[in-house]
Design a protein around this motif. Structure first.
Motif, PDB file in Angstrom:
ATOM      1  N   GLU A   1      58.914  62.487  12.850  1.00  0.00           N
ATOM      2  CA  GLU A   1      57.864  61.843  13.695  1.00  0.00           C
ATOM      3  C   GLU A   1      57.783  62.715  15.072  1.00  0.00           C
ATOM      4  O   GLU A   1      58.727  63.573  15.214  1.00  0.00           O
ATOM      5  N   GLU A   2      56.883  62.070  15.439  1.00  0.00           N
ATOM      6  CA  GLU A   2      56.472  62.923  17.076  1.00  0.00           C
ATOM      7  C   GLU A   2      57.562  62.701  17.726  1.00  0.00           C
ATOM      8  O   GLU A   2      58.253  61.486  18.115  1.00  0.00           O
TER       9      GLU A   2
ATOM     10  N   ARG B   1      49.712  61.482  17.253  1.00  0.00           N
ATOM     11  CA  ARG B   1      49.718  62.493  16.020  1.00  0.00           C
ATOM     12  C   ARG B   1      50.609  61.833  14.840  1.00  0.00           C
ATOM     13  O   ARG B   1      50.767  62.454  13.948  1.00  0.00           O
ATOM     14  N   ARG B   2      51.638  61.128  15.115  1.00  0.00           N
ATOM     15  CA  ARG B   2      52.763  60.412  14.411  1.00  0.00           C
ATOM     16  C   ARG B   2      53.831  61.605  14.019  1.00  0.00           C
ATOM     17  O   ARG B   2      54.990  61.283  14.071  1.00  0.00           O
TER      18      ARG B   2
END
Length: 188
Positions: free
Chosen positions: A65-66, A82-83
């Protein structure tokens, strides 16, 4: 992931450098490496099409994850939404990544037979990576160093993330096991 079984455990285990004929071939190899090493993929999310490939191949579970990025006051900076992965286009973020990388390179791993310190930089066996580290500039194209910068942020993220552990309850019936879900613990 840092653990109590092997120490030190923050070393480079693989390097994949290639210019395949298609992005899909590159992405396929990237995900195969993640599966082989049972590792999450930390990547620059403003380049390539890793997220698109993961979506089409249903491989989101391999993407990290980000990352949480902290400012000078130790507050989480705004994520880009952007996840997965992180952007390295911000010069300040790149500069902070270089500081993390410098600290990692100079971190003592062990001592040799004569009692001299052995640092992480002594454990890098990739000649092209060493050459890129020596020539690195903020505005140049240094893919190997950029990957290490992402790795430094990834290491920071892992250190600050609590480990999740599944706990099971046995109800005294032979081979009957019930999952009680995840609980947060400080160790595994």
């Amino acid at each position: 992931r840092m653990n109590n079984e092997s120490s030190p455990d923050d070393f480079i285990v693989a390097e994949y450098i290639a210019r395949p004929s298609t992005q899909d071939e590159y992405n396929k190899n990237l995900f195969l490496l993640a599966e082989y090493y049972n590792a999450k993929i930390g990547f620059e999310n403003d380049r390539g099409n890793v997220i698109e490939y993961a979506k089409n191949a249903r491989l989101f579970h391999w993407l990290e994850e980000e990352f949480d990025i902290y400012d000078k006051e130790n507050r989480i900076m705004t994520q880009l939404g952007r996840r997965f992965g992180m952007s390295m286009s911000n010069r300040e973020r790149k500069r902070q990544g270089c500081i993390y990388l410098r600290d990692w390179l100079l971190r003592e791993r062990s001592r040799d037979e004569k009692g001299r310190p052995v640092y992480n930089l002594n454990m890098i066996y990739s000649i092209p990576l060493i050459e890129e580290l020596l020539k690195y500039e903020y505005d140049g194209n240094f893919d190997r160093v950029s990957a290490l910068l992402i790795g430094m942020y990834y290491e920071r993220q892992l250190v600050s993330t609590p480990i999740m552990r599944k706990e099971y309850v046995y109800d005294n019936v032979f081979f009957n096991l019930y999952d009680t879900g995840n609980t947060l613990t400080g160790e595994y």
